[in-house]
Design a protein around this motif. Structure first.
Motif, mmCIF file in Angstrom:
data_model
loop_
_atom_site.group_PDB
_atom_site.id
_atom_site.type_symbol
_atom_site.label_atom_id
_atom_site.label_comp_id
_atom_site.label_asym_id
_atom_site.label_seq_id
_atom_site.Cartn_x
_atom_site.Cartn_y
_atom_site.Cartn_z
ATOM 1 N N ASN A 290 -15.715 -47.206 58.768
ATOM 2 C CA ASN A 290 -17.077 -46.881 58.472
ATOM 3 C C ASN A 290 -17.878 -48.014 58.701
ATOM 4 O O ASN A 290 -19.086 -48.265 58.682
ATOM 5 C CB ASN A 290 -17.243 -46.734 57.074
ATOM 6 C CG ASN A 290 -18.504 -45.650 56.814
ATOM 7 O OD1 ASN A 290 -18.936 -44.833 57.780
ATOM 8 N ND2 ASN A 290 -19.313 -46.016 55.845
ATOM 9 N N GLN A 291 -17.344 -49.382 59.214
ATOM 10 C CA GLN A 291 -18.212 -50.657 59.310
ATOM 11 C C GLN A 291 -18.368 -50.908 61.009
ATOM 12 O O GLN A 291 -18.707 -52.019 61.250
ATOM 13 C CB GLN A 291 -17.730 -51.819 58.684
ATOM 14 C CG GLN A 291 -17.681 -51.628 57.202
ATOM 15 C CD GLN A 291 -17.207 -52.810 56.458
ATOM 16 O OE1 GLN A 291 -17.001 -52.678 55.164
ATOM 17 N NE2 GLN A 291 -17.088 -54.053 57.044
ATOM 18 N N GLY A 297 -21.755 -50.625 56.707
ATOM 19 C CA GLY A 297 -21.303 -49.241 56.438
ATOM 20 C C GLY A 297 -22.689 -48.220 56.412
ATOM 21 O O GLY A 297 -22.497 -46.779 55.714
ATOM 22 N N THR A 333 -16.701 -38.087 62.536
ATOM 23 C CA THR A 333 -17.110 -39.018 61.290
ATOM 24 C C THR A 333 -18.037 -38.305 60.457
ATOM 25 O O THR A 333 -17.977 -37.892 59.299
ATOM 26 C CB THR A 333 -17.646 -40.310 61.983
ATOM 27 O OG1 THR A 333 -18.885 -39.874 62.892
ATOM 28 C CG2 THR A 333 -16.565 -40.952 62.830
ATOM 29 N N ASP A 337 -16.869 -37.378 56.516
ATOM 30 C CA ASP A 337 -16.504 -38.730 56.206
ATOM 31 C C ASP A 337 -15.585 -38.882 55.064
ATOM 32 O O ASP A 337 -15.275 -39.967 54.433
ATOM 33 C CB ASP A 337 -17.910 -39.537 55.737
ATOM 34 C CG ASP A 337 -18.783 -38.288 54.750
ATOM 35 O OD1 ASP A 337 -19.917 -38.536 54.768
ATOM 36 O OD2 ASP A 337 -17.803 -37.614 54.210
ATOM 37 N N SER A 340 -13.521 -41.243 56.595
ATOM 38 C CA SER A 340 -13.767 -42.463 57.202
ATOM 39 C C SER A 340 -13.502 -43.316 55.763
ATOM 40 O O SER A 340 -13.425 -43.144 54.809
ATOM 41 C CB SER A 340 -15.454 -42.499 56.994
ATOM 42 O OG SER A 340 -15.491 -41.896 58.550
ATOM 43 N N TYR A 341 -13.182 -44.752 56.140
ATOM 44 C CA TYR A 341 -13.024 -45.904 54.866
ATOM 45 C C TYR A 341 -13.664 -47.136 55.353
ATOM 46 O O TYR A 341 -14.125 -47.284 56.206
ATOM 47 C CB TYR A 341 -11.274 -46.220 55.202
ATOM 48 C CG TYR A 341 -10.977 -46.618 56.595
ATOM 49 C CD1 TYR A 341 -10.350 -45.767 57.496
ATOM 50 C CD2 TYR A 341 -11.138 -47.964 56.918
ATOM 51 C CE1 TYR A 341 -9.882 -46.353 58.827
ATOM 52 C CE2 TYR A 341 -10.711 -48.586 57.933
ATOM 53 C CZ TYR A 341 -10.171 -47.566 59.143
ATOM 54 O OH TYR A 341 -9.867 -48.246 59.947
ATOM 55 N N THR A 342 -13.963 -47.704 54.150
ATOM 56 C CA THR A 342 -14.463 -49.161 54.286
ATOM 57 C C THR A 342 -13.192 -50.201 54.184
ATOM 58 O O THR A 342 -13.146 -51.176 55.047
ATOM 59 C CB THR A 342 -15.132 -49.186 52.982
ATOM 60 O OG1 THR A 342 -16.097 -48.210 52.751
ATOM 61 C CG2 THR A 342 -15.613 -50.698 52.786
ATOM 62 N N MET A 350 -14.449 -42.304 50.561
ATOM 63 C CA MET A 350 -15.937 -43.021 50.159
ATOM 64 C C MET A 350 -16.296 -42.779 48.845
ATOM 65 O O MET A 350 -15.849 -41.500 48.470
ATOM 66 C CB MET A 350 -16.923 -42.583 51.358
ATOM 67 C CG MET A 350 -16.494 -42.666 52.679
ATOM 68 S SD MET A 350 -16.356 -44.406 53.168
ATOM 69 C CE MET A 350 -18.028 -44.448 53.827
ATOM 70 N N LYS A 354 -21.923 -41.708 48.444
ATOM 71 C CA LYS A 354 -22.072 -42.168 49.742
ATOM 72 C C LYS A 354 -21.314 -41.117 50.879
ATOM 73 O O LYS A 354 -21.813 -41.094 52.018
ATOM 74 C CB LYS A 354 -21.217 -43.400 50.191
ATOM 75 C CG LYS A 354 -21.578 -44.186 51.258
ATOM 76 C CD LYS A 354 -21.038 -45.587 51.401
ATOM 77 C CE LYS A 354 -21.275 -46.238 52.596
ATOM 78 N NZ LYS A 354 -22.935 -46.427 53.014
ATOM 79 N N GLN A 355 -20.828 -40.380 50.165
ATOM 80 C CA GLN A 355 -20.157 -39.204 51.186
ATOM 81 C C GLN A 355 -21.133 -38.154 51.461
ATOM 82 O O GLN A 355 -22.258 -37.934 50.664
ATOM 83 C CB GLN A 355 -18.983 -38.187 50.268
ATOM 84 C CG GLN A 355 -17.994 -39.055 49.906
ATOM 85 C CD GLN A 355 -16.521 -38.204 49.954
ATOM 86 O OE1 GLN A 355 -16.657 -37.156 50.645
ATOM 87 N NE2 GLN A 355 -15.432 -38.783 49.336
#
Ligand code: XXG
Ligand code: FE2
Length: 364
Positions: A290-291, A297, A333, A337, A340-342, A350, A354-355
């Motif tokens: 996600n970055q 992000g 994506t 999400d 997706s990961y941080t 997430m 934030k989702q």
């Protein structure tokens, strides 16, 4: 998938850098006001139906040629080559590929000399030139720099359906990949390729193409980009801002994306990194990181993935789009999400708040 583009026996031209964009606009006055009055590009010359503009560090005649026409489209991505003989090499390279090729000893644009224009195997109109009029380099003319001064043309970004096929061809042209975005299945979503020793002179974004995704101008500092945002706010033109400001993952640059009066996308970009050593390590990002596109992000607005502007063939006709067959980054994506990961090593989803950023109604 389309067959690979054959590798010509003829040597490629020695491309120095992306040099100017020949951009067709539907209202020259409106576009000229945006690029010259709002963004502060310097008018080198103008004539009936056209205006040539440049950045403050530039010494060649222009970095952007606006021409008024019926369709908002890119007429040429122009690259400067090292010598007059490299224009000959470019002509031979593309003729061997049976591409449409046009050579003009007097040049295609004001201030530019002997040049060749081609429609490349991916459908893109390219120009290769060496001879060009030198104009005053305004790098030290701080009395003329506004707070958002654009100092260089940094890169193009081109939309093409088959990124690996396009990368292979651009590598035959002498470009080298510096970064890309892939998934664990090996799908390539985008790639950044250079000639000059920065992250890219052009990027290939997977999607329906050939199309212009954006043209990018560089500022010296991040605060110049913030000044452009403030100027747009003060002018009540904040609806020119499409995405950002922010920090890219890919390229590490600070960025802002704007849309011009025709919807052409313009990036303002600063402070990527040096890539000039032959063993410069390629950086590959996971499409679910996600970055990758915004290092903080922040989500990518869907229009950034779905909208681009057409390109013209050598006869000035818009080139039909070929749809992408590989997975779409938007589909895998945004809206999905949960994948997706941080932090790659954490299985944590997430945070719920934030989702679903930019999750569209019809998406899961
Ligand atoms: O110039 C660029 C550098 C990085 C990115 S990304 O959004 O970080 O992938 C996009 C971009 O191609 O415009
Ligand atoms: Fe860019």
């Amino acid at each position: 998938p389309a067959d690979p583009v054959p590798t010509p026996g003829a040597p490629p031209p020695d491309v120095l850098r992306c040099a100017y964009l020949d951009l067709q606009v539907t209202d020259l006055a409106a576009s000229g006001a945006f690029y010259a009055d709002v963004l502060g590009l310097v008018v080198t010359a103008e004539g009936p139906g056209w205006v040539a503009l440049r950045t403050f560090d530039e010494f060649i005649h222009h970095n952007l040629l606006l021409r008024e026409g019926p369709v908002a489209a890119t007429a040429a991505f122009a690259f400067r080559v090292r010598s007059p003989e490299d224009v000959d090499r470019a002509e031979a390279f593309y003729r061997e590929l049976d591409c449409p090729v046009e050579r003009r000893r007097e040049g295609f644009a004001p201030g530019v000399g002997d040049a060749v224009r081609v429609q490349d195997p991916l459908g893109f109109p390219y120009e290769f030139f060496h001879a060009v009029e030198h104009v005053e380099r305004l790098a030290w003319a701080y009395d003329r720099h506004g707070p958002g001064a654009l100092v260089r043309l940094d890169h193009f970004n081109q939309v093409t359906p088959d990124v690996p096929r396009a990368v292979a061809f651009m590598e035959d042209l002498g470009f080298r990949v510096t970064e890309d975005i892939q998934d664990t299945a090996g799908t390539v979503y985008a790639a950044w390729l250079r000639r000059k020793p920065t992250v890219h002179d052009t990027a290939l974004t997977g999607g329906a193409g050939p199309a212009l995704h954006h043209v990018a101008f560089a500022t010296h500092e991040k605060h110049n980009i913030l000044a452009i945002c403030d100027r747009l706010g003060a002018l009540r033109q904040s609806d020119r801002i499409e995405r950002g400001p922010g920090r890219h993952g890919v390229s590490n640059a600070f960025y802002l994306y704007l849309r011009d009066p025709d919807g052409h996308r313009v990036e303002i970009y600063t402070q990527d990194y040096y890539t000039g050593d032959p063993d410069n390590p390629v950086v590959t990002w996971d499409v679910h990181d996600n970055q990758r596109r915004d290092f903080w992000g922040n989500p990518v607005v869907p229009s950034w993935y779905t909208q681009a502007t057409p390109v013209l063939d050598l006869g000035g006709r818009p080139v039909a789009l070929t749809q992408r067959r590989d997975d779409s980054e938007l589909e895998v994506t945004i809206g999905a999400d949960g994948f997706s990961y941080t932090r790659p090593d954490e299985d944590a989803p997430m945070p719920s708040w934030k989702q679903g950023e930019y999750k569209l109604g019809h998406q899961l």
